[in-house]
Write a protein that holds these residues in place. Structure first.
Motif, PDB file in Angstrom:
ATOM      1  N   ARG A   1       0.829  -1.211   0.000  1.00 62.81           N
ATOM      2  CA  ARG A   1       0.000   0.000   0.000  1.00 62.81           C
ATOM      3  C   ARG A   1       0.864   1.261   0.000  1.00 62.81           C
ATOM      4  N   SER A   2       1.965   1.229   0.731  1.00 60.07           N
ATOM      5  CA  SER A   2       2.804   2.431   0.829  1.00 60.07           C
ATOM      6  C   SER A   2       3.794   2.563  -0.327  1.00 60.07           C
ATOM      7  N   GLN A   3       4.134   1.469  -0.994  1.00 55.78           N
ATOM      8  CA  GLN A   3       5.172   1.501  -2.024  1.00 55.78           C
ATOM      9  C   GLN A   3       4.654   1.488  -3.457  1.00 55.78           C
ATOM     10  N   ILE A   4       3.468   0.972  -3.693  1.00 60.50           N
ATOM     11  CA  ILE A   4       2.932   0.872  -5.055  1.00 60.50           C
ATOM     12  C   ILE A   4       1.832   1.913  -5.194  1.00 60.50           C
ATOM     13  N   THR A   5       2.229   3.112  -5.564  1.00 62.30           N
ATOM     14  CA  THR A   5       1.291   4.229  -5.688  1.00 62.30           C
ATOM     15  C   THR A   5       1.622   5.009  -6.947  1.00 62.30           C
ATOM     16  N   ASP A   6       0.630   5.301  -7.735  1.00 61.53           N
ATOM     17  CA  ASP A   6       0.839   6.213  -8.850  1.00 61.53           C
ATOM     18  C   ASP A   6      -0.485   6.571  -9.502  1.00 61.53           C
ATOM     19  N   ILE A   7      -0.474   7.711 -10.141  1.00 62.08           N
ATOM     20  CA  ILE A   7      -1.592   8.174 -10.950  1.00 62.08           C
ATOM     21  C   ILE A   7      -0.980   8.880 -12.147  1.00 62.08           C
ATOM     22  N   ARG A   8      -1.607   8.737 -13.297  1.00 68.96           N
ATOM     23  CA  ARG A   8      -1.068   9.355 -14.516  1.00 68.96           C
ATOM     24  C   ARG A   8      -2.129  10.235 -15.148  1.00 68.96           C
ATOM     25  N   ILE A   9      -1.716  11.449 -15.446  1.00 62.13           N
ATOM     26  CA  ILE A   9      -2.590  12.421 -16.101  1.00 62.13           C
ATOM     27  C   ILE A   9      -1.805  13.008 -17.257  1.00 62.13           C
ATOM     28  N   THR A  10      -2.402  13.026 -18.445  1.00 57.35           N
ATOM     29  CA  THR A  10      -1.754  13.608 -19.613  1.00 57.35           C
ATOM     30  C   THR A  10      -2.285  15.027 -19.799  1.00 57.35           C
ATOM     31  N   CYS A  11      -1.383  15.970 -19.926  1.00 56.56           N
ATOM     32  CA  CYS A  11      -1.764  17.375 -20.057  1.00 56.56           C
ATOM     33  C   CYS A  11      -1.444  17.887 -21.454  1.00 56.56           C
ATOM     34  N   SER A  12      -2.056  19.032 -21.771  1.00 55.45           N
ATOM     35  CA  SER A  12      -1.928  19.623 -23.096  1.00 55.45           C
ATOM     36  C   SER A  12      -0.587  20.310 -23.313  1.00 55.45           C
ATOM     37  N   SER A  13       0.011  20.818 -22.261  1.00 57.56           N
ATOM     38  CA  SER A  13       1.280  21.541 -22.414  1.00 57.56           C
ATOM     39  C   SER A  13       2.182  21.251 -21.221  1.00 57.56           C
ATOM     40  N   ILE A  14       3.428  21.619 -21.361  1.00 60.47           N
ATOM     41  CA  ILE A  14       4.376  21.418 -20.259  1.00 60.47           C
ATOM     42  C   ILE A  14       3.973  22.250 -19.051  1.00 60.47           C
ATOM     43  N   ALA A  15       3.524  23.478 -19.274  1.00 60.31           N
ATOM     44  CA  ALA A  15       3.087  24.321 -18.158  1.00 60.31           C
ATOM     45  C   ALA A  15       1.931  23.660 -17.403  1.00 60.31           C
ATOM     46  N   ASP A  16       1.004  23.069 -18.149  1.00 59.51           N
ATOM     47  CA  ASP A  16      -0.127  22.378 -17.519  1.00 59.51           C
ATOM     48  C   ASP A  16       0.329  21.155 -16.739  1.00 59.51           C
ATOM     49  N   THR A  17       1.393  20.524 -17.188  1.00 59.53           N
ATOM     50  CA  THR A  17       1.930  19.353 -16.501  1.00 59.53           C
ATOM     51  C   THR A  17       2.343  19.711 -15.079  1.00 59.53           C
ATOM     52  N   TYR A  18       2.755  20.944 -14.868  1.00 57.12           N
ATOM     53  CA  TYR A  18       3.104  21.392 -13.530  1.00 57.12           C
ATOM     54  C   TYR A  18       1.909  22.010 -12.807  1.00 57.12           C
ATOM     55  N   ARG A  19       1.022  22.655 -13.538  1.00 56.67           N
ATOM     56  CA  ARG A  19      -0.126  23.333 -12.938  1.00 56.67           C
ATOM     57  C   ARG A  19      -1.147  22.346 -12.369  1.00 56.67           C
ATOM     58  N   VAL A  20      -1.434  21.279 -13.093  1.00 61.33           N
ATOM     59  CA  VAL A  20      -2.467  20.333 -12.665  1.00 61.33           C
ATOM     60  C   VAL A  20      -2.108  19.646 -11.343  1.00 61.33           C
ATOM     61  N   PRO A  21      -0.917  19.068 -11.194  1.00 65.20           N
ATOM     62  CA  PRO A  21      -0.605  18.443  -9.892  1.00 65.20           C
ATOM     63  C   PRO A  21      -0.603  19.453  -8.749  1.00 65.20           C
ATOM     64  N   GLU A  22      -0.150  20.673  -9.039  1.00 68.78           N
ATOM     65  CA  GLU A  22      -0.144  21.710  -7.999  1.00 68.78           C
ATOM     66  C   GLU A  22      -1.575  22.001  -7.539  1.00 68.78           C
ATOM     67  N   THR A  23      -2.489  22.118  -8.481  1.00 72.74           N
ATOM     68  CA  THR A  23      -3.888  22.377  -8.147  1.00 72.74           C
ATOM     69  C   THR A  23      -4.508  21.187  -7.431  1.00 72.74           C
ATOM     70  N   LEU A  24      -4.241  20.003  -7.930  1.00 77.51           N
ATOM     71  CA  LEU A  24      -4.807  18.791  -7.336  1.00 77.51           C
ATOM     72  C   LEU A  24      -4.298  18.572  -5.914  1.00 77.51           C
ATOM     73  N   THR A  25      -3.018  18.753  -5.710  1.00 78.62           N
ATOM     74  CA  THR A  25      -2.437  18.474  -4.395  1.00 78.62           C
ATOM     75  C   THR A  25      -2.632  19.616  -3.394  1.00 78.62           C
ATOM     76  N   SER A  26      -3.178  20.732  -3.836  1.00 74.61           N
ATOM     77  CA  SER A  26      -3.476  21.810  -2.897  1.00 74.61           C
ATOM     78  C   SER A  26      -4.755  21.515  -2.114  1.00 74.61           C
ATOM     79  N   GLN A  27      -5.474  20.467  -2.500  1.00 73.99           N
ATOM     80  CA  GLN A  27      -6.679  20.074  -1.769  1.00 73.99           C
ATOM     81  C   GLN A  27      -6.272  19.467  -0.428  1.00 73.99           C
ATOM     82  N   ASP A  28      -7.064  19.747   0.596  1.00 70.89           N
ATOM     83  CA  ASP A  28      -6.736  19.301   1.954  1.00 70.89           C
ATOM     84  C   ASP A  28      -6.682  17.789   2.108  1.00 70.89           C
ATOM     85  N   ASP A  29      -7.471  17.073   1.308  1.00 70.72           N
ATOM     86  CA  ASP A  29      -7.548  15.621   1.482  1.00 70.72           C
ATOM     87  C   ASP A  29      -6.659  14.843   0.521  1.00 70.72           C
TER      88      ASP A  29
END
Length: 139
Positions: free
Chosen positions: A93-121
């Motif tokens: 459970r602690s070692q096998i973790t991943d999620i993959r999201i394909t973004c439209s641009s390199i800037a979005d590749t950084y923006r999306v995880p930042e937005t997603l991980t800013s959520q409290d949960d």
């Protein structure tokens, strides 16, 4: 003479350990896979909401493609072997973790995880930046 009479004490312990592991896998592994699927579904819901939010608020969707899959037991075992993860469900459970999201641009590749991980949960365990550090395979 039975084969157990020729077992060494180490063999008996190994057999007991293997039997206990087999029992745990038979009983606990299906529940583990169900929980794994629920976590994947929850992350997909969060990403889908994020897509809708971007479309509604910004009239823009930085997420080009989202895909998910729950690994088959065979695939999960192979990944455990590649990573040297033992047969403990908490370790898996602690070692096998991943999620993959394909973004439209390199800037979005950084923006999306930042937005997603800013959520409290949402808790970030590790980030692998394949834009800055591509794998030798090009992935």
């Amino acid at each position: 003479m039975s084969s157990s009479a020729s077992e060494t004490p180490d063999d008996a312990i190994l057999n007991d350990d293997m039997r206990a592991f087999a029992h745990r896998m038979r009983v606990e592994f299906p529940r583990f896979l169900m929980q794994y699927r629920f976590v994947v579904d929850e992350m997909l819901a969060k990403v889908s909401i994020l897509r809708e939010e971007f479309l509604h608020l910004h009239r823009y969707n930085p997420i080009e493609h989202v895909s998910s899959r729950v690994k088959s037991p065979q695939s999960l075992l192979a990944k455990m072997a590649r990573r040297g993860v033992g047969p403990d469900l908490d370790e898996i459970r602690s070692q096998i973790t991943d999620i993959r999201i394909t973004c439209s641009s390199i800037a979005d590749t950084y923006r999306v995880p930042e937005t997603l991980t800013s959520q409290d949960d949402v808790r970030v365990l590790e980030i692998k930046d394949y834009v800055a550090h591509p794998k030798p395979t090009g992935y």
